[in-house]
Design an enzyme around this catalytic site. Sequence first.
Site, PDB file in Angstrom:
ATOM      1  N   ARG A  12       0.768  34.533  33.344  1.00 45.71           N
ATOM      2  CA  ARG A  12       2.206  34.823  33.136  1.00 45.71           C
ATOM      3  C   ARG A  12       2.334  35.989  32.168  1.00 45.71           C
ATOM      4  O   ARG A  12       1.410  36.276  31.397  1.00 45.71           O
ATOM      5  CB  ARG A  12       2.917  33.609  32.516  1.00 45.71           C
ATOM      6  CG  ARG A  12       3.217  32.523  33.505  1.00 45.71           C
ATOM      7  CD  ARG A  12       4.307  31.591  32.995  1.00 45.71           C
ATOM      8  NE  ARG A  12       3.947  30.849  31.810  1.00 45.71           N
ATOM      9  CZ  ARG A  12       4.648  30.886  30.666  1.00 45.71           C
ATOM     10  NH1 ARG A  12       5.719  31.628  30.567  1.00 45.71           N
ATOM     11  NH2 ARG A  12       4.265  30.155  29.637  1.00 45.71           N
ATOM     12  N   ILE A  14       2.536  39.099  29.814  1.00 47.02           N
ATOM     13  CA  ILE A  14       1.620  40.210  29.540  1.00 47.02           C
ATOM     14  C   ILE A  14       0.249  39.924  30.156  1.00 47.02           C
ATOM     15  O   ILE A  14      -0.381  40.807  30.750  1.00 47.02           O
ATOM     16  CB  ILE A  14       1.495  40.415  28.012  1.00 47.02           C
ATOM     17  CG1 ILE A  14       2.829  40.922  27.436  1.00 47.02           C
ATOM     18  CG2 ILE A  14       0.358  41.355  27.668  1.00 47.02           C
ATOM     19  CD1 ILE A  14       2.881  40.952  25.911  1.00 47.02           C
ATOM     20  N   ALA A  83      -3.693  34.623  25.143  1.00 49.55           N
ATOM     21  CA  ALA A  83      -2.813  33.441  25.102  1.00 49.55           C
ATOM     22  C   ALA A  83      -2.165  33.299  23.728  1.00 49.55           C
ATOM     23  O   ALA A  83      -2.823  33.478  22.697  1.00 49.55           O
ATOM     24  CB  ALA A  83      -3.621  32.180  25.426  1.00 49.55           C
ATOM     25  N   ILE A  85       1.559  31.514  21.513  1.00 51.74           N
ATOM     26  CA  ILE A  85       2.828  30.782  21.501  1.00 51.74           C
ATOM     27  C   ILE A  85       3.603  31.117  20.221  1.00 51.74           C
ATOM     28  O   ILE A  85       3.018  31.629  19.257  1.00 51.74           O
ATOM     29  CB  ILE A  85       2.624  29.243  21.546  1.00 51.74           C
ATOM     30  CG1 ILE A  85       1.754  28.760  20.365  1.00 51.74           C
ATOM     31  CG2 ILE A  85       2.020  28.808  22.871  1.00 51.74           C
ATOM     32  CD1 ILE A  85       1.779  27.249  20.154  1.00 51.74           C
ATOM     33  N   THR A  86       4.882  30.807  20.239  1.00 55.19           N
ATOM     34  CA  THR A  86       5.686  30.875  19.007  1.00 55.19           C
ATOM     35  C   THR A  86       6.305  29.506  18.747  1.00 55.19           C
ATOM     36  O   THR A  86       6.596  28.758  19.692  1.00 55.19           O
ATOM     37  CB  THR A  86       6.830  31.912  19.128  1.00 55.19           C
ATOM     38  OG1 THR A  86       7.571  31.632  20.320  1.00 55.19           O
ATOM     39  CG2 THR A  86       6.308  33.332  19.183  1.00 55.19           C
ATOM     40  N   GLN A 141       7.616  38.890   9.899  1.00 59.70           N
ATOM     41  CA  GLN A 141       8.913  38.693  10.571  1.00 59.70           C
ATOM     42  C   GLN A 141       9.573  37.426  10.053  1.00 59.70           C
ATOM     43  O   GLN A 141       8.914  36.371   9.958  1.00 59.70           O
ATOM     44  CB  GLN A 141       8.701  38.608  12.093  1.00 59.70           C
ATOM     45  CG  GLN A 141       9.942  38.309  12.903  1.00 59.70           C
ATOM     46  CD  GLN A 141      10.998  39.401  12.779  1.00 59.70           C
ATOM     47  OE1 GLN A 141      10.712  40.559  12.531  1.00 59.70           O
ATOM     48  NE2 GLN A 141      12.256  39.010  12.895  1.00 59.70           N
ATOM     49  N   TYR A 147       3.371  32.551  12.840  1.00 60.93           N
ATOM     50  CA  TYR A 147       2.978  33.545  13.856  1.00 60.93           C
ATOM     51  C   TYR A 147       2.454  34.827  13.191  1.00 60.93           C
ATOM     52  O   TYR A 147       1.422  35.371  13.593  1.00 60.93           O
ATOM     53  CB  TYR A 147       4.205  33.841  14.716  1.00 60.93           C
ATOM     54  CG  TYR A 147       3.979  34.733  15.911  1.00 60.93           C
ATOM     55  CD1 TYR A 147       3.428  34.238  17.096  1.00 60.93           C
ATOM     56  CD2 TYR A 147       4.360  36.077  15.891  1.00 60.93           C
ATOM     57  CE1 TYR A 147       3.256  35.051  18.209  1.00 60.93           C
ATOM     58  CE2 TYR A 147       4.195  36.903  16.994  1.00 60.93           C
ATOM     59  CZ  TYR A 147       3.646  36.386  18.155  1.00 60.93           C
ATOM     60  OH  TYR A 147       3.480  37.204  19.259  1.00 60.93           O
ATOM     61  N   TYR A 179       8.273  44.585  21.074  1.00 59.02           N
ATOM     62  CA  TYR A 179       9.044  43.709  21.955  1.00 59.02           C
ATOM     63  C   TYR A 179       8.798  44.093  23.406  1.00 59.02           C
ATOM     64  O   TYR A 179       9.116  45.199  23.825  1.00 59.02           O
ATOM     65  CB  TYR A 179      10.533  43.786  21.616  1.00 59.02           C
ATOM     66  CG  TYR A 179      10.852  43.055  20.331  1.00 59.02           C
ATOM     67  CD1 TYR A 179      11.088  41.684  20.342  1.00 59.02           C
ATOM     68  CD2 TYR A 179      10.877  43.718  19.113  1.00 59.02           C
ATOM     69  CE1 TYR A 179      11.343  41.002  19.167  1.00 59.02           C
ATOM     70  CE2 TYR A 179      11.136  43.044  17.930  1.00 59.02           C
ATOM     71  CZ  TYR A 179      11.365  41.685  17.964  1.00 59.02           C
ATOM     72  OH  TYR A 179      11.608  41.006  16.804  1.00 59.02           O
ATOM     73  N   ILE A 180       8.215  43.148  24.159  1.00 55.48           N
ATOM     74  CA  ILE A 180       7.832  43.396  25.553  1.00 55.48           C
ATOM     75  C   ILE A 180       8.676  42.509  26.457  1.00 55.48           C
ATOM     76  O   ILE A 180       8.985  41.358  26.125  1.00 55.48           O
ATOM     77  CB  ILE A 180       6.328  43.096  25.771  1.00 55.48           C
ATOM     78  CG1 ILE A 180       5.453  43.854  24.747  1.00 55.48           C
ATOM     79  CG2 ILE A 180       5.904  43.437  27.186  1.00 55.48           C
ATOM     80  CD1 ILE A 180       5.527  45.359  24.779  1.00 55.48           C
TER      81      ILE A 180
HETATM   82  N1  LIG Z   1       6.311  39.256  24.715  1.00 57.24           N
HETATM   83  C1  LIG Z   1       6.289  39.963  23.609  1.00 57.24           C
HETATM   84  O1  LIG Z   1       7.236  40.691  23.286  1.00 57.24           O
HETATM   85  C2  LIG Z   1       5.087  39.949  22.717  1.00 57.24           C
HETATM   86  C3  LIG Z   1       5.094  40.803  21.609  1.00 57.24           C
HETATM   87  C4  LIG Z   1       3.983  40.823  20.778  1.00 57.24           C
HETATM   88  C5  LIG Z   1       2.887  40.044  21.067  1.00 57.24           C
HETATM   89  N2  LIG Z   1       2.909  39.213  22.149  1.00 57.24           N
HETATM   90  C6  LIG Z   1       1.712  38.413  22.390  1.00 57.24           C
HETATM   91  O2  LIG Z   1       1.232  38.690  23.700  1.00 57.24           O
HETATM   92  C7  LIG Z   1       0.611  37.517  24.238  1.00 57.24           C
HETATM   93  C8  LIG Z   1       1.245  37.165  25.577  1.00 57.24           C
HETATM   94  O3  LIG Z   1       2.641  36.950  25.366  1.00 57.24           O
HETATM   95  P1  LIG Z   1       3.665  36.724  26.581  1.00 57.24           P
HETATM   96  O4  LIG Z   1       4.979  37.213  26.117  1.00 57.24           O
HETATM   97  O5  LIG Z   1       3.080  37.268  27.827  1.00 57.24           O
HETATM   98  O6  LIG Z   1       3.698  35.125  26.613  1.00 57.24           O
HETATM   99  P2  LIG Z   1       4.151  34.119  27.782  1.00 57.24           P
HETATM  100  O7  LIG Z   1       4.911  34.861  28.847  1.00 57.24           O
HETATM  101  O8  LIG Z   1       4.777  32.978  27.084  1.00 57.24           O
HETATM  102  O9  LIG Z   1       2.735  33.675  28.417  1.00 57.24           O
HETATM  103  C9  LIG Z   1       1.818  33.027  27.598  1.00 57.24           C
HETATM  104  C10 LIG Z   1       0.556  32.716  28.360  1.00 57.24           C
HETATM  105  O10 LIG Z   1      -0.350  32.067  27.446  1.00 57.24           O
HETATM  106  C11 LIG Z   1      -0.735  30.811  27.993  1.00 57.24           C
HETATM  107  N3  LIG Z   1      -0.971  29.836  26.942  1.00 57.24           N
HETATM  108  C12 LIG Z   1      -0.140  29.440  25.947  1.00 57.24           C
HETATM  109  N4  LIG Z   1      -0.719  28.484  25.194  1.00 57.24           N
HETATM  110  C13 LIG Z   1      -1.955  28.275  25.730  1.00 57.24           C
HETATM  111  C14 LIG Z   1      -3.038  27.405  25.422  1.00 57.24           C
HETATM  112  N5  LIG Z   1      -2.997  26.563  24.376  1.00 57.24           N
HETATM  113  N6  LIG Z   1      -4.145  27.454  26.207  1.00 57.24           N
HETATM  114  C15 LIG Z   1      -4.231  28.311  27.250  1.00 57.24           C
HETATM  115  N7  LIG Z   1      -3.233  29.153  27.596  1.00 57.24           N
HETATM  116  C16 LIG Z   1      -2.116  29.126  26.852  1.00 57.24           C
HETATM  117  C17 LIG Z   1       0.408  30.410  28.894  1.00 57.24           C
HETATM  118  O11 LIG Z   1      -0.027  29.453  29.836  1.00 57.24           O
HETATM  119  P3  LIG Z   1       1.048  28.561  30.693  1.00 57.24           P
HETATM  120  O12 LIG Z   1       1.585  29.496  31.728  1.00 57.24           O
HETATM  121  O13 LIG Z   1       0.230  27.476  31.246  1.00 57.24           O
HETATM  122  O14 LIG Z   1       2.099  28.122  29.713  1.00 57.24           O
HETATM  123  C18 LIG Z   1       0.776  31.767  29.510  1.00 57.24           C
HETATM  124  O15 LIG Z   1      -0.105  32.071  30.581  1.00 57.24           O
HETATM  125  C19 LIG Z   1       0.764  36.426  23.175  1.00 57.24           C
HETATM  126  O16 LIG Z   1      -0.386  36.368  22.380  1.00 57.24           O
HETATM  127  C20 LIG Z   1       1.943  36.912  22.364  1.00 57.24           C
HETATM  128  O17 LIG Z   1       1.930  36.390  21.066  1.00 57.24           O
HETATM  129  C21 LIG Z   1       3.981  39.148  22.979  1.00 57.24           C
END
Ligand SMILES: NC(=O)c1ccc[n+]([C@@H]2O[C@H](COP(=O)([O-])OP(=O)(O)OC[C@H]3O[C@@H](n4cnc5c(N)ncnc54)[C@H](OP(=O)(O)O)[C@@H]3O)[C@@H](O)[C@H]2O)c1
Length: 241
Positions: A12, A14, A83, A85-86, A141, A147, A179-180
Amino acid sequence: MARVALVTGGTRGIGAAISKALKAAGYKVAANYGGNDAAAEKFKGETGIPVYKWDVSSFEACSEGIKKVEAELGPIDVLINNAGITRDTAFHKMSLEQWSAVINTNLGSLFNMTRPIIEGMRARKFGRIINISSINGQKGQFGQVNYSAAKAGDIGFTKALALETAKAGITVNVICPGYINTEMVQAVPKDVLEKSILPLIPVGRLGEPEEIARTVVFLAADEAGAITGSTLSVNGGQYMA
Ligand SMILES: NC(=O)c1ccc[n+]([C@@H]2O[C@H](COP(=O)([O-])OP(=O)(O)OC[C@H]3O[C@@H](n4cnc5c(N)ncnc54)[C@H](OP(=O)(O)O)[C@@H]3O)[C@@H](O)[C@H]2O)c1
């Protein structure tokens, strides 16, 4: 022979963009996920990329999962620790559960995933480890003490391990997205996004998951052997570390 890449949280957001970009670049890709079976099955059906369910906050689960991936695809050359979470709340209201879940998933996972893989990379004298941190690990933040601490830890992990593995042909780098445009950010109320977030981003828009993915592909390449210990910001100019 195609190199093997494993992406945690690769089904899912990124991570899905990273998995697809690595596949398009010729890698044999395995995508891990944590619990959302429906999203993982949809991703697998659309991309043909095999998916593997385990919890990256568990060392035993990671060791078992990695064994399975290596038995099916071959030794892992490229590891993307994505992987995350927040569990946001002000620190004076934060529970131990909210603290521990975020630290174990966003930082503990780097130990849990990398430790079982590193010895094989050292023996084969090649490896690419790419960690996904965050702008909020660089600058802090409000509401994210857990986080920000975990994501800052990802940066320290990267720098120390890069020193230890440099002579073994293994590079370790960290990407800090701003922010993505993923579900994580789409959950932010529209008025908060438009009034409080977008004005802080000089390029005037959210980043796209594909923009993180192309940074990963760049760092994963055999030709990127001199890039190690680096922190790459992909944040639209919001924070220049
Ligand atoms: N989106 C942003 O703006 C942003 C900005 C900065 C950094 N990030 C970082 O980028 C990364 C990806 O973020 P995203 O926005 O793409 O998140 P997301 O859409 O919520 O997707 C998170 C992914 O991580 C998996 N995951 C979560 N907990 C897990 C666990 N305990 N074991 C295995 N897999 C797990 C989820 O699996 P399920 O599908 O099974 O839930 C999902 O595939 C994260 O590290 C996040 O902190 C994101």
